[in-house]
Scaffold this active site. Sequence first.
Site, PDB file in Angstrom:
ATOM      1  N   LYS A  30      35.988  20.033 -20.801  1.00 45.60           N
ATOM      2  CA  LYS A  30      37.272  19.967 -20.106  1.00 45.60           C
ATOM      3  C   LYS A  30      37.308  21.077 -19.069  1.00 45.60           C
ATOM      4  O   LYS A  30      37.424  22.253 -19.398  1.00 45.60           O
ATOM      5  CB  LYS A  30      38.459  20.125 -21.064  1.00 45.60           C
ATOM      6  CG  LYS A  30      39.751  19.682 -20.357  1.00 45.60           C
ATOM      7  CD  LYS A  30      40.991  20.331 -20.875  1.00 45.60           C
ATOM      8  CE  LYS A  30      41.206  21.734 -20.388  1.00 45.60           C
ATOM      9  NZ  LYS A  30      41.400  21.874 -18.928  1.00 45.60           N
ATOM     10  N   GLY A  65      38.186  31.896 -21.065  1.00 48.07           N
ATOM     11  CA  GLY A  65      39.537  31.941 -20.513  1.00 48.07           C
ATOM     12  C   GLY A  65      40.303  33.107 -21.081  1.00 48.07           C
ATOM     13  O   GLY A  65      39.734  34.164 -21.370  1.00 48.07           O
ATOM     14  N   GLU A  76      34.441  33.658 -24.558  1.00 50.65           N
ATOM     15  CA  GLU A  76      34.182  34.656 -23.522  1.00 50.65           C
ATOM     16  C   GLU A  76      35.514  34.878 -22.839  1.00 50.65           C
ATOM     17  O   GLU A  76      36.020  33.989 -22.163  1.00 50.65           O
ATOM     18  CB  GLU A  76      33.103  34.132 -22.566  1.00 50.65           C
ATOM     19  CG  GLU A  76      32.390  35.240 -21.842  1.00 50.65           C
ATOM     20  CD  GLU A  76      33.069  35.555 -20.550  1.00 50.65           C
ATOM     21  OE1 GLU A  76      33.890  36.498 -20.554  1.00 50.65           O
ATOM     22  OE2 GLU A  76      32.812  34.879 -19.565  1.00 50.65           O
ATOM     23  N   CYS A 111      36.197  38.115 -15.098  1.00 52.79           N
ATOM     24  CA  CYS A 111      36.469  38.621 -16.446  1.00 52.79           C
ATOM     25  C   CYS A 111      35.939  40.040 -16.596  1.00 52.79           C
ATOM     26  O   CYS A 111      36.479  40.825 -17.349  1.00 52.79           O
ATOM     27  CB  CYS A 111      35.854  37.693 -17.477  1.00 52.79           C
ATOM     28  SG  CYS A 111      34.149  37.297 -17.109  1.00 52.79           S
ATOM     29  N   GLU A 116      44.970  42.873 -18.208  1.00 50.83           N
ATOM     30  CA  GLU A 116      44.094  42.208 -17.250  1.00 50.83           C
ATOM     31  C   GLU A 116      44.974  41.604 -16.145  1.00 50.83           C
ATOM     32  O   GLU A 116      45.813  40.747 -16.412  1.00 50.83           O
ATOM     33  CB  GLU A 116      43.298  41.102 -17.952  1.00 50.83           C
ATOM     34  CG  GLU A 116      42.368  40.375 -17.006  1.00 50.83           C
ATOM     35  CD  GLU A 116      41.454  39.388 -17.730  1.00 50.83           C
ATOM     36  OE1 GLU A 116      41.973  38.487 -18.405  1.00 50.83           O
ATOM     37  OE2 GLU A 116      40.231  39.516 -17.590  1.00 50.83           O
TER      38      GLU A 116
END
Length: 489
Positions: free
Chosen positions: A187, A240, A262, A296, A393
């Site tokens: 997806k 994500g 991750e 990331c 973040e």
Amino acid sequence: MATMTEKVARPQIRQTQCFIGGKWIPSASGKTFETIHPATEEVIAQVAEGDKEDIDLAVDAARAQFDGGQWSQLDARDRGALMHKLADLIEAEADELAALETLDNGKPISDSRAADIPLVIDCLRYYAGWADKIQGETIPIRGDYFCYTRREPVGVVGQIIPWNFPALMAAWKWGPALAAGCTIVMKPAEQTPLTCLRMARLAQKAGIPDGVINVVPGYGPTAGAALVKHPGVDKIAFTGELATAKIIQREAADSMKRLTFELGGKSPNVIFADADLDAAAAGAHFALYFNQGQCCCAGSRLFVEDSVHDELIDRLVDSNKNRRLGDPFDPDTEQGPQVDQAQFDKVLKYVDYGKADGARCVSGGNRHGDQGYFVEPTLFTNVTDEMRIAQDEIFGPVLSVLKFSDVDEIVRRANNTNFGLAAAVWTRDIGKAHRFASQVRAGTVWVNCYDVFDAAAPFGGFKQSGLGRELGEAGLAAYTECKTVTVAM
Ligand code: NAI
Ligand code: MG
């Protein structure tokens, strides 16, 4: 400054439907969703909006293919050859794919061409080479037995990926899964489904059998959640946000699915006074602003030793002034827009938090232009460890600079985060570099460099930055089950 280079032509959009069992089909509901070009906010395509019914079909196709064994039991070298074929077809269409990535994501064409698509090809080739090298062991157990292990594919894998490196994240997930002999339901992110669909078309053209790769575009809480809950899926691989990963971990508990994650980061980038300051300043700029700050592993907490702090800030402010923002199809553009309104809003909210918490905004801080989701490269000084811009973040072009004077304290401060994805250190003192590398709690440490990726080098997080590793041999192991066979002699 006038530019002599021509703008890159916009690519054609060919695939917008679900790819299930080798067929291109609309979603069962007939619904579609829009994907936009973030530089202009214009709608570029209507894409099939998959949901539970489509996921069910895709898992059935992947299951039938896996259990039928046409892929999982194919001679391993032939599996590798088909993966090489896919890499070759992607290479032949590299310019077109790069342009499609830039259209859907907004990233500068120079980056899609020089980084994203070449890394896709490299990753697929790297794992193609592994296909016939997945070996077990013979084990000297007690008694008159012959004992050996086999590495078998984990089965049907659900792969959920984000929008920051859409094609590359597909390659990171397809590579090890295909080499191991798994079948896939992917997806893609709702913001950026187009390159993954194009890659699925090329996989079909390469001769990878129907049902090995299935792609269902759609939203997370519908299509993504259905994939996570499906009893026919053996493993979920997710990249994500941490909050999404926690939902997935809970939802996957009932079926005991294998999980790899991750996730995000707040990676410390530490510059000591004895560093090569030209390299460190350039590295710190790249570490954070590359890909619009949507990485990331972005070096988002920049720790600078006090004696070189002001000089370094001057250099960083200068590079921000010179950074070229604009049309991502212009080969001279260095920074494009954020991916969508939600990310744009989030980034500007954090600029407000930084100001409210008492940090000094010495560069940027505003929207750029009046169309598209552009944010000026932004730099905060006087940041302290507890501020929101030093803890959360942001996933945008906002760099937080923290000063340090106590070398012994720097590891503790660098580790003062729930994340642990990456870290970097800049120094000419080799002992200091290795000491930092061994003490920092992060899955990747760069010394006098940043964002050096290779398909052969494992990547993943300590602490809440993830679970398991991608890339390298470790990334492959996550797609295999170990079977022990014991034979009475
Ligand atoms: P997200 O985690 O919501 O989306 C990533 C993928 O997960 C997408 O394909 C999405 O459709 C899917 N998803 C969402 N909810 C799901 C659910 N309940 N079940 C299954 N799948 C689901 O991330 P989002 O909302 O796009 O970005 C939010 C923040 O996450 C960013 O601002 C950034 O801080 C972080 N992020 C980190 C990334 C990384 O590379 N580590 C990549 C993208 C976002
Ligand atoms: Mg989300």
